[in-house]
Structures are given as structure tokens and as C-alpha cells.
Scaffold this motif. Structure first.
Motif, PDB file in Angstrom:
ATOM      1  N   THR A  36     -50.010 -60.676  11.889  1.00 56.93           N
ATOM      2  CA  THR A  36     -50.880 -60.086  12.904  1.00 56.93           C
ATOM      3  C   THR A  36     -51.610 -61.153  13.706  1.00 56.93           C
ATOM      4  OG1 THR A  36     -52.775 -59.828  11.414  1.00 56.93           O
ATOM      5  CG2 THR A  36     -51.226 -57.973  11.564  1.00 56.93           C
ATOM      6  N   VAL A  40     -49.751 -58.799   1.582  1.00 58.29           N
ATOM      7  CA  VAL A  40     -50.877 -58.601   2.497  1.00 58.29           C
ATOM      8  C   VAL A  40     -51.116 -59.875   3.308  1.00 58.29           C
ATOM      9  CG1 VAL A  40     -53.376 -58.231   2.634  1.00 58.29           C
ATOM     10  CG2 VAL A  40     -51.963 -56.793   1.139  1.00 58.29           C
ATOM     11  N   SER A  45     -48.428 -58.166  -4.490  1.00 62.31           N
ATOM     12  CA  SER A  45     -49.046 -57.296  -3.497  1.00 62.31           C
ATOM     13  C   SER A  45     -49.944 -58.087  -2.555  1.00 62.31           C
ATOM     14  CB  SER A  45     -49.857 -56.214  -4.209  1.00 62.31           C
ATOM     15  OG  SER A  45     -50.550 -55.429  -3.278  1.00 62.31           O
ATOM     16  N   ARG A  46     -50.717 -58.982  -3.100  1.00 58.71           N
ATOM     17  CA  ARG A  46     -51.612 -59.796  -2.257  1.00 58.71           C
ATOM     18  C   ARG A  46     -50.832 -60.755  -1.357  1.00 58.71           C
ATOM     19  NH1 ARG A  46     -57.118 -59.262  -3.260  1.00 58.71           N
ATOM     20  NH2 ARG A  46     -57.532 -58.027  -5.114  1.00 58.71           N
ATOM     21  N   ARG A  47     -49.701 -61.256  -1.871  1.00 55.56           N
ATOM     22  CA  ARG A  47     -48.858 -62.114  -1.028  1.00 55.56           C
ATOM     23  C   ARG A  47     -48.313 -61.333   0.162  1.00 55.56           C
ATOM     24  NH1 ARG A  47     -46.143 -65.130  -5.946  1.00 55.56           N
ATOM     25  NH2 ARG A  47     -47.547 -66.912  -6.060  1.00 55.56           N
ATOM     26  N   PHE A  88     -44.492 -52.917   7.996  1.00 50.12           N
ATOM     27  CA  PHE A  88     -45.432 -53.160   6.882  1.00 50.12           C
ATOM     28  C   PHE A  88     -46.249 -51.902   6.593  1.00 50.12           C
ATOM     29  CE2 PHE A  88     -49.467 -54.393   5.010  1.00 50.12           C
ATOM     30  CZ  PHE A  88     -49.049 -55.196   3.968  1.00 50.12           C
ATOM     31  N   CYS A 116     -45.267 -55.039  12.300  1.00 50.02           N
ATOM     32  CA  CYS A 116     -46.491 -54.419  11.774  1.00 50.02           C
ATOM     33  C   CYS A 116     -46.211 -52.981  11.349  1.00 50.02           C
ATOM     34  CB  CYS A 116     -47.590 -54.446  12.839  1.00 50.02           C
ATOM     35  SG  CYS A 116     -48.197 -56.111  13.216  1.00 50.02           S
ATOM     36  N   THR A 131     -48.942 -62.171   4.069  1.00 51.93           N
ATOM     37  CA  THR A 131     -47.839 -62.278   5.029  1.00 51.93           C
ATOM     38  C   THR A 131     -48.089 -61.371   6.233  1.00 51.93           C
ATOM     39  OG1 THR A 131     -46.282 -62.846   3.292  1.00 51.93           O
ATOM     40  CG2 THR A 131     -45.348 -61.961   5.325  1.00 51.93           C
ATOM     41  N   PHE A 132     -48.515 -60.140   5.966  1.00 52.18           N
ATOM     42  CA  PHE A 132     -48.814 -59.209   7.051  1.00 52.18           C
ATOM     43  C   PHE A 132     -49.942 -59.734   7.934  1.00 52.18           C
ATOM     44  CE2 PHE A 132     -51.691 -55.725   8.357  1.00 52.18           C
ATOM     45  CZ  PHE A 132     -50.920 -55.186   9.366  1.00 52.18           C
ATOM     46  N   LEU A 133     -51.016 -60.195   7.307  1.00 54.76           N
ATOM     47  CA  LEU A 133     -52.153 -60.694   8.083  1.00 54.76           C
ATOM     48  C   LEU A 133     -51.784 -61.926   8.894  1.00 54.76           C
ATOM     49  CD1 LEU A 133     -55.061 -60.133   5.546  1.00 54.76           C
ATOM     50  CD2 LEU A 133     -54.516 -58.774   7.593  1.00 54.76           C
TER      51      LEU A 133
END
Length: 117
Positions: A96, A89, A85-87, A113, A110, A91-93
Motif C-alpha cells: 500500500t 500484513v 499472518s503478521r508477515r 489481500f 490490495c 507485505t500488504f502494508l
């Protein structure tokens, strides 16, 4: 023993109260923190620092290896889910930061996600 472990004495008493620590008692009822109790407390502390709750610690210290392994395997699975889950996040950040769109809702990546559970 509390000082040696770097914890407060009330923590040891709490561990004993919930069944995670079982120091023996002398003839007058005083706790005896011998080498065995110290090793048990170190194990409790290591498991707590690894993220196990006290009920999980107690179960992980079960008399049968199979029961203990089941608790540890469940904790490993939960931690692996958290890492995944943190990975996602991260990747998403990262996306962005590199995204060419001014607003996140204008970006298909975005938006995708945001729709994920």
C-alpha cells in the motif's frame, strides 16, 4: 522470592492456587520458598513471558516429557501461524505504501489481500 523474580507476592499465591507452583510447607503451614520452589517459579515466569497461559504452563511442566513437549509444540505452531499472518500484513502494508493507485479498492493487489481469510 517475589521481589527476586520482579513480581508481586499475590502472583505467587495465584500460581500456587492454580497448581503452577507447589512450594512446600513448614510444620506451621507457612510456605517455604527454597531453591526448588525458586527454580519452579522461574520456569513458570519464563513460560508466561514466552506467551503460555497458566493452563499451558501447568501442562508444559507435566511429569512426562511427551506431555510437556506436546504443549510446547502446539504453542510453537500457534506462534508460527501468528508470524506468518503478521508477515502477510507487513507485505500488504508495504504494497500500500508503494501502490500507484490512489484508493486501495482500485488496486488488484490490495483487493486480492482483502479477499484473503
Amino acid at each position: 522470592m517475589a521481589a527476586e523474580l520482579g513480581i508481586e507476592a499475590h502472583v505467587l499465591r495465584h500460581w500456587e492456587q492454580v497448581g503452577a507452583l507447589t512450594p512446600r510447607r513448614d510444620g506451621k503451614g507457612y510456605r517455604v520458598y527454597d531453591d526448588e520452589a525458586l527454580e519452579q517459579a522461574r520456569t513458570v515466569l519464563k513460560l508466561r513471558r514466552a506467551g503460555l497461559s497458566l493452563p499451558e504452563v501447568i501442562a508444559a511442566m507435566a511429569p512426562t516429557k511427551e506431555a510437556a513437549q506436546a504443549v510446547v509444540r502446539a504453542k510453537i505452531a500457534a506462534l508460527e501461524d501468528e508470524v506468518a499472518s503478521r508477515r502477510a500484513v507487513i507485505t500488504f502494508l508495504q504494497h500500500t505504501v508503494e501502490c500507484r493507485h490512489r484508493y486501495l479498492d482500485e488496486c488488484p493487489g490490495c483487493a486480492a489481500f482483502a479477499r484473503e481469510p
